[in-house]
Design a protein around this motif. Structure first.
Motif, short mmCIF file in Angstrom:
data_model
loop_
_atom_site.label_atom_id
_atom_site.label_comp_id
_atom_site.label_asym_id
_atom_site.label_seq_id
_atom_site.Cartn_x
_atom_site.Cartn_y
_atom_site.Cartn_z
N ASN A 27 65.83 29.47 32.75
CA ASN A 27 65.76 30.39 31.63
C ASN A 27 65.60 31.80 32.17
OD1 ASN A 27 64.86 31.76 29.16
ND2 ASN A 27 64.55 29.70 28.36
N ASN A 67 63.96 34.03 30.66
CA ASN A 67 62.64 34.46 30.23
C ASN A 67 61.59 33.83 31.13
OD1 ASN A 67 63.69 35.86 27.90
ND2 ASN A 67 64.00 33.84 26.97
N CYS A 104 60.36 27.74 28.73
CA CYS A 104 60.54 28.82 29.70
C CYS A 104 59.71 28.53 30.95
CB CYS A 104 60.10 30.16 29.12
SG CYS A 104 61.08 30.72 27.72
N TYR A 137 65.42 36.60 36.42
CA TYR A 137 64.83 36.76 35.09
C TYR A 137 65.23 38.12 34.51
CZ TYR A 137 61.49 39.63 37.65
OH TYR A 137 60.91 40.57 38.45
#
Length: 317
Positions: free
Chosen positions: A34, A36, A64, A109
């Motif tokens: 992810n 995030n 996440c 990220y």
């Protein structure tokens, strides 16, 4: 299913961090799960093992990846037995160094959420002032739970620690020596009794699994034990005036959550923060007072951890 692993990072020669990494599938690289990312900055003791249940629940609810960064020296490891403790400012710089070096190289990220607990909140506020703008721009939200960010030496618990800090080296050595005389089984039982005596109005105050083992390992490692007490004594000297400039400049990223009966951060600190928000015409700022009876040390209770992760989930949107 959440997978957790721990890594030891040598942040500078002879000084180490312990890093918790939690993601949804052990066969998937954390950086590809992810874009995030949640980063946990702990209180004191800054032993990141205490935050495993919290990290797993957060990962399960958000899907996440979650990273927890211990304070430098707040760890136990079979191959690492001795180091010198570090003060608060060094702890802040070590977090920045880790984020800028390791996260910048390893993870792809885009949106980072910081979660601070107790002194971890102070670390986050200072970090937002000092970190490279490239990384600061990736930080979208910072949750500050039970924030010890000002006047720690005049708080009820701070006064006690300040008194004992005059005898810190002797006290830590004596405590570490005394507890070794008890068999592990008795020590674990005494630890659980002590922790269960903490009170709150939240139902099902069940301790996180294996907490007695975490405390026992911490107490068995003199350097770890000493690092925690040393940092605590240093907090009394360093955490004084509220950094209003940093708070005002980063207010759009900050979410404050104060305890209603917190001896590390009295409720009048909440009211004074609300007054400050009014003075700068930010009455709608995220400054909240707990109504559930959560403990300052919420992290040691399963149910309380889950309540906090719900707060993060609701207010991250």
């Amino acid at each position: 299913m959440s997978s957790v692993r721990y890594e030891i990072c040598e942040i500078d020669p002879g000084h180490y961090l312990k890093v918790l990494k939690c993601h949804s599938d052990e066969n998937v690289q954390i950086e590809t799960v992810n874009k995030n990312l949640f980063i946990i900055i702990p209180g004191n003791p800054g032993i990141i093992d205490f935050y495993e249940h919290f990290a797993i629940d957060l990962n399960r609810k958000t899907n996440c990846p979650v990273i927890g960064i211990s304070h430098t020296g707040h760890l136990y490891h079979d191959s690492i037995t001795s180091w010198k403790p570090k003060p608060v400012i060094s702890q802040i710089m070590d977090k920045i160094k880790f984020i800028e070096k390791h996260l910048g190289d390893e993870y792809k990220y885009e949106n980072v959420t910081l979660i601070g607990h107790s002194i971890g909140c102070y670390v986050i506020i200072e970090l937002l002032e000092l970190i490279n703008h490239e990384f600061k721009n990736k930080i979208k939200k910072s949750f500050l739970f039970f924030p010890t960010i000002e006047r720690m030496s005049i708080t009820p618990n701070g006064k006690v620690l300040l008194f004992f800090s005059e005898f810190l080296s002797w006290l830590v050595y004596f405590m570490a020596l005394v507890i070794t005389f008890f068999p592990n089984m008795i020590r674990k039982h005494l630890i659980k009794i002590g922790l269960n005596n903490r009170h709150g109005s939240v139902n099902e105050n069940l301790l996180i699994d294996g907490i007695e083992n975490i405390v026992l390992k911490m107490s068995n490692n003199y350097s770890c034990f000493r690092s925690c007490f040393y940092m605590g004594a240093n907090e009394m000297k360093i955490v004084t005036d509220l950094n209003k400039k940093a708070i005002e400049q980063n207010l759009d990223k900050l979410y404050f959550y104060y305890g209603s009966n917190d001896k590390w951060c009295p409720v009048n600190f909440y009211h004074e923060m609300r007054k400050f928000m009014s003075e700068i015409e930010k009455e709608s700022a995220d400054v909240h007072l707990d109504q559930l009876g959560l403990d300052h040390a919420f992290i040691i209770f399963k149910k309380q951890c889950e309540i906090i992760t719900d707060l993060v989930l609701i207010n991250s949107k």
